[in-house]
Design an enzyme around this catalytic site. Sequence first.
Site, PDB file in Angstrom:
ATOM      1  N   THR A 100       0.541  -1.315   0.034  1.00 53.36           N
ATOM      2  CA  THR A 100      -0.077  -0.031  -0.027  1.00 53.36           C
ATOM      3  C   THR A 100       1.000   1.163   0.198  1.00 53.36           C
ATOM      4  O   THR A 100       1.988   0.933   0.506  1.00 53.36           O
ATOM      5  CB  THR A 100      -1.226  -0.153   1.128  1.00 53.36           C
ATOM      6  OG1 THR A 100      -1.352  -0.992   1.162  1.00 53.36           O
ATOM      7  CG2 THR A 100      -2.124   0.936   1.529  1.00 53.36           C
ATOM      8  N   ASP A 115      -7.716 -10.381   1.692  1.00 54.65           N
ATOM      9  CA  ASP A 115      -8.313  -9.353   2.539  1.00 54.65           C
ATOM     10  C   ASP A 115      -9.631  -9.566   2.466  1.00 54.65           C
ATOM     11  O   ASP A 115     -10.290  -9.652   3.428  1.00 54.65           O
ATOM     12  CB  ASP A 115      -8.390  -7.129   1.694  1.00 54.65           C
ATOM     13  CG  ASP A 115      -7.587  -7.215   2.421  1.00 54.65           C
ATOM     14  OD1 ASP A 115      -6.400  -7.588   2.887  1.00 54.65           O
ATOM     15  OD2 ASP A 115      -6.922  -5.811   1.667  1.00 54.65           O
ATOM     16  N   GLY A 165      -1.092  -1.746   6.132  1.00 55.43           N
ATOM     17  CA  GLY A 165      -2.889  -3.486   6.722  1.00 55.43           C
ATOM     18  C   GLY A 165      -3.604  -2.793   7.985  1.00 55.43           C
ATOM     19  O   GLY A 165      -4.006  -1.954   7.808  1.00 55.43           O
TER      20      GLY A 165
HETATM   21  O1  DON Z   1      -6.716  -2.938   2.320  1.00 54.57           O
HETATM   22  C1  DON Z   1      -6.326  -3.272   3.060  1.00 54.57           C
HETATM   23  O2  DON Z   1      -6.378  -2.686   3.994  1.00 54.57           O
HETATM   24  C2  DON Z   1      -4.977  -3.534   2.739  1.00 54.57           C
HETATM   25  N1  DON Z   1      -4.826  -4.906   1.362  1.00 54.57           N
HETATM   26  C3  DON Z   1      -3.485  -3.103   2.795  1.00 54.57           C
HETATM   27  C4  DON Z   1      -2.107  -3.730   2.507  1.00 54.57           C
HETATM   28  C5  DON Z   1      -1.137  -2.759   2.779  1.00 54.57           C
HETATM   29  O3  DON Z   1      -1.375  -1.577   3.962  1.00 54.57           O
HETATM   30  C6  DON Z   1      -0.074  -3.128   2.885  1.00 54.57           C
HETATM   31  N2  DON Z   1       1.509  -2.406   2.556  1.00 54.57           N
HETATM   32  N3  DON Z   1       1.375  -2.145   3.754  1.00 54.57           N
END
Ligand code: DON
Length: 567
Positions: free
Chosen positions: A379, A421, A472
């Site tokens: 992300t 997710d 995440g």
């Molecule tokens: O939408 C979400 O919550 C996750 N797919 C986010 C993933 C994420 O932040 C990975 N990065 N560090």
Amino acid sequence: MINVNFLLYCSNFFKRAVVITSLLLMVLSLRSQQIVADSAMVVSAHPIASKVGAQIMRNGGNAFDAMVAVHFALAVVYPRAGNLGGGGFMVSRTANGNMYTLDFREKAPAAAHAELYLDKQGNVIEGLSLNTHLSAGVPGSVDGMLRAHERFGTVSLADLIQPSIELARVGFYISQDQAATLNRYEKELKERNENIPWIKDEIWKSGDLVQQEDLANSLTKIAERGWSGFYRGETAQQIVDESKRGNGIITAEDLENYSSVWREPIVGYYDEYKIIGMPPPSSGGIALMQILKMIEDCPIHKWGPDNKKTIHLIVEAERRAYADRSKHLGDPDFYDIPEFGLLNTYYLESRMNDFERKRASISNDIEPGNPPVLESVETTHYSIVDQFGNAVSVTTTLNGHFGSKIYVDGAGFFLNNEMDDFSSKPGVPNMFGLIGGEANLIEAGKRMLSSMTPTIVEKDGSLFMVLGSPGGSTIITSVLQVFLNVTEHEMGMQEAVSAKRFHHQWLPDKIFVEENTFDSKLKGKLSKMGHEFEMRRFIGKVDAILVKDKLLYGGADPRGDDTASGF
Ligand code: DON
């Protein structure tokens, strides 16, 4: 019923009292240089992307134009999370105070179903939702950028994408951090793909040149043909072919049917601040607001950031909000979310009924709550404020580093592994240890629940802060802490972003902490209360802008190559 214990804990209403933040703690916190601008600013995960966005605004473009340029630039210079093959969320506030949120989250392909990742015995097949062609949702990023541009953009799409096409074709030099990431993931990238033209065989080092001709061609198609240049024609066919090659299920119809959604923002108040957040299918806006409301009446301003009472309180509120997330949140187009109940003041007060001042709760004793049913009422994040007063807060993702690590052959970009997710099976944690239930089961065309928390804050009716983070499950709590560092602990923007972080997500039942976050004395006190700890190298990577005295203060996270650029 109000918990007296909780009231007593919070009984010193010295919230606005002046606190001298300990100099020692300031020195201990990580810090990088504070960037200040007086007209416009971009803070993003890569210096080149920030500069591309700032240049668009310097030439007269607005924050939405800059957003499109930054998004496509990140797809080139930050391929581990910047993307064409992923999705995300945009929270925006225009200069006249109107709020708009756009959901460009990936969707489950039409052939997806609740048992997609289960074997015949009904057990989750390890890795299927993460490492395979089946782990990819239908990409939403390109649709999101084009829709936002259609509505608010002022510069031609071709001009906004041109810098990214050049960056992809001519190439860019990677940083130390990027070289380390490529060395770490190279084996998996090679195992999962026959050919990624720009991946080389030698060890990566900072200063290596990366040129992505295929990606330049895909970007050119979007610049020339807009939506049809990605969701139809050659790029769409390349995605479908890639999916077929690995027994994936994304079809041409899935791409043809993708459409992002304008949604009503989550709006709430914390003291004199108005928080504008992302609604489901992101859990970010609701969970952030729930935690803030549960702690609002406590004098954490007086207690200070590194006080056992502050940490115990925040952890207990986080524990309860994440328990609620596990049961009540999912895609609102498929599941009836008790949004107003979850944010109801009495409900949130009642959530703290079993709060104990001196003892950590046990997560297995904390059930998701029963909010009242009320009538309707890797992300990456970038924050942008333009010279006209518009603000944009975007978090976008492929989920894991380089997503599924599956590269669309010939098209030059990675597919996400966002399907992880979803809740593959009730009670079974996903890669972030998050647990879900019925609300977040896989269904055809549904969007998976997210923790992404792009946020905008107003104070006295004016723009105050723009912030968000990757990480995440830790995204929500990273945004929470940076907000509190500024509003409660009187830190500057850069200091607030650099400060150490902690995180609790209900299950697993422990506080995750960055190294040196709590000194041994504080840790001892919290342990005595029953809290357990686990070390994490980094928690979140926040990029934020604070508006103060008519100036823009950047907060670029020193945990990465993040950079503020403005004028
Ligand atoms: O939408 C979400 O919550 C996750 N797919 C986010 C993933 C994420 O932040 C990975 N990065 N560090």
